[in-house]
Design a protein around this motif. Structure first.
Motif, short mmCIF file in Angstrom:
data_model
loop_
_atom_site.label_atom_id
_atom_site.label_comp_id
_atom_site.label_asym_id
_atom_site.label_seq_id
_atom_site.Cartn_x
_atom_site.Cartn_y
_atom_site.Cartn_z
N LEU A 21 -5.02 2.21 4.69
CA LEU A 21 -3.85 1.51 3.74
C LEU A 21 -3.58 0.04 3.93
O LEU A 21 -3.60 -0.81 2.83
CB LEU A 21 -2.46 2.23 4.02
N GLN A 22 -3.84 -0.41 5.07
CA GLN A 22 -3.70 -1.87 5.34
C GLN A 22 -4.76 -2.72 4.73
O GLN A 22 -4.55 -3.84 3.96
CB GLN A 22 -3.66 -2.09 6.92
N ASP A 23 -6.10 -2.02 4.73
CA ASP A 23 -7.02 -2.58 3.99
C ASP A 23 -6.74 -2.71 2.48
O ASP A 23 -7.16 -3.75 1.83
CB ASP A 23 -8.41 -1.85 4.33
N ILE A 24 -6.44 -1.60 1.84
CA ILE A 24 -6.33 -1.51 0.55
C ILE A 24 -5.14 -2.46 0.12
O ILE A 24 -5.25 -3.32 -1.06
CB ILE A 24 -5.86 0.00 0.04
N GLY A 25 -4.04 -2.55 0.86
CA GLY A 25 -2.86 -3.54 0.79
C GLY A 25 -3.38 -4.98 0.72
O GLY A 25 -3.05 -5.74 -0.22
N ILE A 26 -4.13 -5.46 1.53
CA ILE A 26 -4.96 -6.62 1.73
C ILE A 26 -5.83 -7.07 0.33
O ILE A 26 -5.76 -8.00 -0.23
CB ILE A 26 -5.71 -6.87 2.90
N SER A 27 -6.41 -5.91 0.05
CA SER A 27 -7.28 -6.09 -0.97
C SER A 27 -6.55 -6.24 -2.48
O SER A 27 -7.01 -7.29 -3.33
CB SER A 27 -8.43 -4.86 -1.26
N TYR A 28 -5.37 -5.70 -2.34
CA TYR A 28 -4.42 -5.79 -3.51
C TYR A 28 -3.94 -7.36 -3.54
O TYR A 28 -3.79 -8.05 -4.57
CB TYR A 28 -3.42 -4.84 -3.73
N LEU A 29 -3.39 -7.71 -2.49
CA LEU A 29 -2.87 -9.14 -2.47
C LEU A 29 -3.86 -10.19 -2.49
O LEU A 29 -3.60 -11.27 -2.98
CB LEU A 29 -2.06 -9.02 -0.91
N LEU B 192 -8.40 7.39 -1.93
CA LEU B 192 -9.04 8.85 -1.38
C LEU B 192 -9.33 8.98 0.11
O LEU B 192 -9.10 10.19 0.82
CB LEU B 192 -10.00 9.32 -2.40
N GLU B 193 -10.05 8.00 0.79
CA GLU B 193 -10.27 8.11 2.16
C GLU B 193 -8.80 8.42 3.03
O GLU B 193 -9.14 9.04 3.92
CB GLU B 193 -11.07 6.62 2.39
N ALA C 138 0.81 -1.04 0.12
CA ALA C 138 0.04 0.08 -0.10
C ALA C 138 0.81 1.39 -0.06
O ALA C 138 0.66 2.15 -0.84
CB ALA C 138 -0.90 0.01 1.10
N HIS C 139 1.92 1.29 0.87
CA HIS C 139 2.93 2.42 0.92
C HIS C 139 3.44 2.66 -0.61
O HIS C 139 3.64 3.73 -0.92
CB HIS C 139 3.91 2.33 1.99
N ASP C 140 3.76 1.69 -1.15
CA ASP C 140 4.34 1.68 -2.70
C ASP C 140 3.35 2.32 -3.77
O ASP C 140 3.77 3.24 -4.52
CB ASP C 140 4.71 0.36 -3.24
N LEU C 141 2.14 2.14 -3.27
CA LEU C 141 1.02 2.66 -4.39
C LEU C 141 1.21 4.13 -4.28
O LEU C 141 1.00 4.87 -5.17
CB LEU C 141 -0.40 2.34 -4.06
#
Lengths: 119, 119
Positions: free
Chosen positions: B95-103, A89-90, A14-17
């Motif tokens: 960010l954590q949630d987004i990371g999980i969704s990508y993975l 965005l959130e 996520a941080h890379d994003l």
DNA sequence: CCGTATCCGATCCGATACTG
DNA sequence: CAGTATCGGATCGGATACGG
């Protein structure tokens, strides 16, 4: 910013994003809908053409934004957030609030300007 | 990561607060309360002593975390989120949630591993 | 256990020039 | 208007060694 092959941790991905000086700002500028390249150039103070294009491409490669090109001259391209981008965005909105609080509050505005006493 | 003297935009400041490979991860690890240095070393896979100390110091300098040292041997230091850090945690959780969704999701796990067909 | 210092390759980013 | 290419300085981050 290509994503790596493997991540041991969701936050690393996520941080890379949003890695890079301008990505969160670009996402924030797209909060109300689409923006053309030149609009973004105008709205984002201090960014160069190269940096804007590069970060737009990277945001697109990771699926946070997308674009639509219109044929004809002058060229016109609209960039906009994807659903994934809306989710990001959130987080960006919270960062924006935090940034404002740092710029606003005494404790850190003093620190942020390094005890400037002049002007 | 020293904060600059002036920021033209809150997001530029906010992004600086979590700039660096490990800061969001450290904040996330402190989500349930205090952690000693060695606990963080154990919990954060792949981080070196230098990087952990450097990022802890920077997070402290910008007021997102603080620490408490206990006298005596063996040395013991606890790191924990400040109220500002708790606010930042809200963004980090997203960010954590987004990371999980990508993975998790097919579309991007395929992309994230760069079309690996072996193994 | 916790913290600092140095070296060095990798990456980032601004400036600049050029193309369809 | 939108996008690409190159160059060079600054910064980041990993390895490693040493100090309180």
């Amino acid at each position: 910013m290509k994503l790596r092959k493997h991540y041991t941790c969701p936050l690393e991905l996520a941080h890379d994003l949003i890695k890079g000086k301008w990505k969160t700002i670009i996402i924030f500028q797209l909060r109300h809908g689409k923006r053309s390249f030149s609009e973004l150039m105008r709205e984002i103070k201090g960014i160069t053409q190269k940096m804007l294009l590069e970060h737009l491409r990277e945001l697109r490669e990771v699926g946070l934004i997308d674009k639509k090109s219109y044929p004809g001259y002058p060229l016109k391209v609209d960039y906009f957030l994807t659903p994934r981008g809306e989710k990001m965005l959130e987080a960006v909105n919270i960062l924006q609030d935090i940034g404002i609080s740092y710029l606003t509050e005494q404790e850190f505005s003093g620190f942020a300007v390094e005890k400037r006493t002049e002007d």
